[in-house]
Design an enzyme around this catalytic site. Structure first.
Site, mmCIF file in Angstrom:
data_model
loop_
_atom_site.group_PDB
_atom_site.id
_atom_site.type_symbol
_atom_site.label_atom_id
_atom_site.label_comp_id
_atom_site.label_asym_id
_atom_site.label_seq_id
_atom_site.Cartn_x
_atom_site.Cartn_y
_atom_site.Cartn_z
ATOM 1 N N SER A 169 0.833 -1.204 0.000
ATOM 2 C CA SER A 169 0.000 0.000 0.000
ATOM 3 C C SER A 169 0.864 1.248 0.000
ATOM 4 O O SER A 169 0.586 2.223 -0.698
ATOM 5 C CB SER A 169 -0.928 0.006 1.217
ATOM 6 O OG SER A 169 -1.966 -0.922 1.028
ATOM 7 N N SER A 196 -2.622 -7.869 -6.319
ATOM 8 C CA SER A 196 -2.297 -6.778 -5.394
ATOM 9 C C SER A 196 -3.463 -5.804 -5.268
ATOM 10 O O SER A 196 -3.725 -5.280 -4.191
ATOM 11 C CB SER A 196 -1.035 -6.051 -5.860
ATOM 12 O OG SER A 196 -1.115 -5.692 -7.212
ATOM 13 N N ASN A 242 -5.993 -7.637 -2.928
ATOM 14 C CA ASN A 242 -5.624 -8.040 -1.578
ATOM 15 C C ASN A 242 -4.658 -7.134 -0.824
ATOM 16 O O ASN A 242 -4.616 -7.184 0.401
ATOM 17 C CB ASN A 242 -4.998 -9.437 -1.611
ATOM 18 C CG ASN A 242 -5.943 -10.469 -2.169
ATOM 19 O OD1 ASN A 242 -7.029 -10.662 -1.644
ATOM 20 N ND2 ASN A 242 -5.540 -11.124 -3.239
ATOM 21 N N TYR A 243 -3.864 -6.338 -1.522
ATOM 22 C CA TYR A 243 -2.773 -5.653 -0.831
ATOM 23 C C TYR A 243 -2.862 -4.136 -0.798
ATOM 24 O O TYR A 243 -2.317 -3.507 0.097
ATOM 25 C CB TYR A 243 -1.435 -6.047 -1.456
ATOM 26 C CG TYR A 243 -1.020 -7.441 -1.096
ATOM 27 C CD1 TYR A 243 -0.546 -7.726 0.171
ATOM 28 C CD2 TYR A 243 -1.129 -8.480 -2.011
ATOM 29 C CE1 TYR A 243 -0.173 -9.005 0.522
ATOM 30 C CE2 TYR A 243 -0.761 -9.768 -1.675
ATOM 31 C CZ TYR A 243 -0.278 -10.022 -0.409
ATOM 32 O OH TYR A 243 0.078 -11.292 -0.060
ATOM 33 N N ILE A 244 -3.484 -3.574 -1.815
ATOM 34 C CA ILE A 244 -3.507 -2.120 -1.887
ATOM 35 C C ILE A 244 -4.768 -1.594 -1.211
ATOM 36 O O ILE A 244 -5.871 -1.956 -1.595
ATOM 37 C CB ILE A 244 -3.466 -1.662 -3.356
ATOM 38 C CG1 ILE A 244 -2.145 -2.087 -3.992
ATOM 39 C CG2 ILE A 244 -3.662 -0.169 -3.449
ATOM 40 C CD1 ILE A 244 -2.120 -1.906 -5.492
#
EC number: 5.6.2.1
Length: 705
Positions: A486, A660, A663-665
DNA sequence: ACTGTAACTTAGAAACATTGGT
DNA sequence: ACCAATGTTTCTAAGTTACAGT
């Protein structure tokens, strides 16, 4: 299996060296946009704790988004069946749907996930129906009982793919096939895999596939309708009285286990799941859904501290499978929100943590040193924690489970990582590290340590996570991945140019996204025709280069002394073969001829005399040096652009941006960016992402991760 | 500390649907 | 209008983490 890995995996990525261990305080640079007129700002409810005290209304009635399918699609309904269906669907869409605005009212304690829960249980795949097509054994057709025929089908379905050639897959399949044969068909002659011929079944399936493709619109409609009905029934649950979508309500059908990478169990028979194998989790006062006829549920429980609706144990790896609510549900949304808030909290502690592990890199206690070194990698390279795995699973590693052979040192300070990570995806990275880290790895690899030994022999994920909790409550290794993803994204987005076009802004967005995907090593397999696509671009580049060469030769003809100043003039680039030239000239000639013909037609109509190729040649005026130089320049620019495109395309082909993004950003970064740069949110979040992130899109443009 | 169980997130491939270029 | 490229959804495998029991 992962053929893509072995061939193209060695892209070199470099990360900055030591300079960034001196932790800069990049976090608080909240460059807010004061220069935007208020009227231009999108009105939004900011997601701030102070504003959260309006608990009166938990849900808001809103109209559900109009079905986004273009109207034309609907008009095409030629049959009555469709007409009817369309109007029904419209009615459904116009129904008011409740949106539970849980984010208006955060809960502190979430150990209790629900108070009432109703659902229909999972949907079971239909029982097997025999087709009677016979496989062959030693060339002779063999009669199989349905139970065995079904397993033969599983292998037939795999013929023509890599699975069918994989020795482990074959071995495991045949072992299980024989087991069932022995039980269901005692005395069956099938003894050797090599003598089996599943192609008659495979051919039958191919035929069926063709038939399905050739179905009429009406027939397809009927199938679609049936599918819709199943979804309507099983696809929804009632959680605390609210209708919420169920994710995977289908019980996994039987088949052959397709493990990824070199999985020792690949090809093993995954058995059919019956209601007797399934545990139902449902509200105490809810009606328990009836199991399929003639069956009983394995167990019925009422556990409101968990979020699953149904559960069963799978036979291949002895692991559990769950039925959960969909990604857009309140439960999933809440835990997503919590995940990102935790990552944001890490921001407050990261300087301290980095300072601590940097010191600990020199600790005299080996265990501490290893812990610090591992943490350094997790932080800098976003490696996964790396639990130890049994040898009945594919041999893959993460940070803590790295082995001697996965890390090589190259003086003075370069470390080369080369290992298979999750899903047997290759991680290859050349990294410049601090002297201390380099020294540590040297120590950790010192004899008698050898190939096969753990790099961090005093460390595992439990130890690491235990230690992390000391720095911050709830901190674990995976939070670093979320945090760094992030944070990187937010930083990369700052490269967006304020007054550029929407497409340029989107390009900047995707670039930032890609940086994160590269950081997290999110890959995808290269499509079959990818090399064709690349070849086409490469061909274009070669053509441009050859044209440039021709131009430079002309220049040299005019002024041979130019060669001294510009030695590249008159020099053929690598890759331009005689064949290429021949090919090129032929094509050019074709083009000229075609053009000539067309011109002549025109001339004919105008009554002018016709031209020949020679005439054209003579008519061509003598170019000036200046003009040629310009041409040379244009071509050079074009070559550069094409080369960029090539790199872009290649990198995008092997990099998966979705993981991403999903799930990640932190989605609030994306939303804020949209508001700040005036980009419609639909451009970056599709329908399901908007649904998944509905809690996030209400931030204002000043949101800082 | 060590092992196994349980519950959850993360992951790429494959299937399916839509779009956009010739 | 066709079909290949691209985008979306579904599927289920493969991770992480917490925790209980020994």
């Amino acid at each position: 299996m992962n053929s893509s890995q072995s061939t193209t995996g060695s892209k070199k990525r470099k990360i900055k060296a030591e300079s960034d261990t001196t932790v800069t305080n990049k976090n608080e640079s909240s460059d807010s946009e004061d220069d935007i007129a208020l009227s231009k700002r999108r009105k939004i409810t900011p997601l701030k704790k102070e504003d959260v005290k309006k608990p009166l209304k938990k849900t808001t009635k809103v109209k559900k988004e109009e079905d986004e399918k273009p109207a034309t699609k609907r008009k095409k309904a030629p049959t009555k069946v469709k007409e009817e269906k369309v109007s029904k669907r419209k009615k459904k869409v116009e129904e008011e749907v409740e949106v539970f605005r849980w984010w208006d009212n955060e809960k502190e304690d979430d150990s209790v996930k629900w108070t009432t829960l109703e659902h229909q249980g999972p949907y079971f795949p239909p029982e097997y129906v025999s087709h009677g097509i016979k496989m062959k054994y030693k060339g002779e057709p063999i009669d199989l009982v349905p139970e065995c025929e079904e397993i033969a089908n599983f292998f037939a379905q795999v013929i023509g793919t890599d699975w069918a050639e994989n020795p482990t897959f074959r071995k495991n399949f045949f072992k299980d096939f024989q087991k069932v044969l022995k039980k269901k068909m005692p005395g069956c002659p099938i003894k050797k895999f090599e003598d089996c011929d599943f192609t008659p079944i495979a051919e039958y399936f191919a035929e069926q596939k063709e038939k399905r493709k050739a179905m009429t619109k009406e027939e397809k409609e009927v199938i679609k309708k049936e599918k819709q009905e199943i979804e309507n029934k099983y696809g929804w649950a009632l959680l605390d009285g609210r209708k919420e979508k169920v994710g995977n309500f289908r019980i996994e059908p039987p088949g052959l286990f397709r493990g990824r990478g070199e999985h020792p169990k690949t090809g093993t028979l995954k058995r059919r799941v019956y209601p007797e194998n399934v545990t139902i989790n449902i509200g105490e006062n809810a009606t328990v859904p009836p199991p399929p006829e003639g069956h009983k549920w394995g167990k019925i429980i009422h556990d409101n501290t968990v979020t699953w609706l149904a559960m069963w144990k799978e036979n291949v790896n002895d692991s559990f499978k769950y039925v959960w609510l969909a990604a857009g549900s309140s439960l999933k949304g809440q835990s997503d929100f919590k995940k990102f808030e935790k990552a944001r909290e890490l921001k407050k502690h990261i300087d301290q943590i980095r300072a601590e592990y940097t010191l600990e890199l020199k600790d005299k206690l080996m265990a501490t040193r290893q812990r610090a070194t591992a943490l350094y990698f997790i932080d800098k390279l976003a490696l996964r924690a790396g639990n130890e795995k049994g040898d009945d699973l594919a041999d893959t590693v993460g940070c803590c489970s790295l082995r001697y052979e996965h890390v090589t040192l190259e003086p003075p300070n370069r470390v080369i990582f080369d290992f298979l990570g999750k899903d047997s995806i290759r991680y290859y990275n050349e990294v410049e590290v601090s002297k201390q880290v380099y020294k540590n790895i040297e120590i950790f690899k010192r004899p008698p340590k050898k190939e096969g030994d753990m790099l961090f022999d005093r460390l595992n994920t439990t130890i690491l996570n235990k230690h992390l909790q000391k720095s911050m409550k709830g901190l674990t290794a995976k939070v670093f991945r979320t945090f760094n993803a992030s944070y990187t994204f937010q930083e990369e987005l700052k490269k967006t140019v304020k007054n550029s076009t929407i497409n340029e802004k989107l390009l900047a967005y995707n670039r930032a996204n890609r940086q994160v995907a590269i950081l997290c090593n999110h890959q995808r397999s290269v499509s079959k025709n990818h090399s064709d696509q690349l070849k086409r671009i490469q061909d274009k580049i070669l053509t441009s280069k050859y044209q440039r060469y021709l131009v430079s030769k002309e220049m040299l003809e005019i002024d041979p002394t130019l060669k001294k100043k510009k030695p590249e003039y008159g020099r053929l680039s690598r890759g331009i073969t005689k064949e290429f030239i021949k090919n090129y000239e032929e094509k050019e000639l074709e083009k000229k001829k075609a053009k000539l013909e067309k011109d002549n037609e025109k001339r004919k109509a105008e009554g002018k005399e016709l031209l020949t190729l020679k005439d054209l040649e003579e008519k061509k005026r003598q170019p000036t040096l200046e003009r040629l130089e310009k041409q040379y320049d244009t071509l050079s620019k074009r070559i550069k652009a094409q080369q960029l495109l090539l790199i872009d395309k290649d990198e995008n082909k092997t990099t998966a941006l979705g993981t991403s993004k999903i799930n990640y950003i932190d989605p609030r970064i994306s939303a804020a960016w949209c508001y700040k740069y005036n980009v419609p949110i639909e451009k970056i979040f599709n329908k399901s992402l908007r649904n998944k992130f509905k809690w996030a899109v209400e931030v204002d443009e000043n949101f800082v991760f």
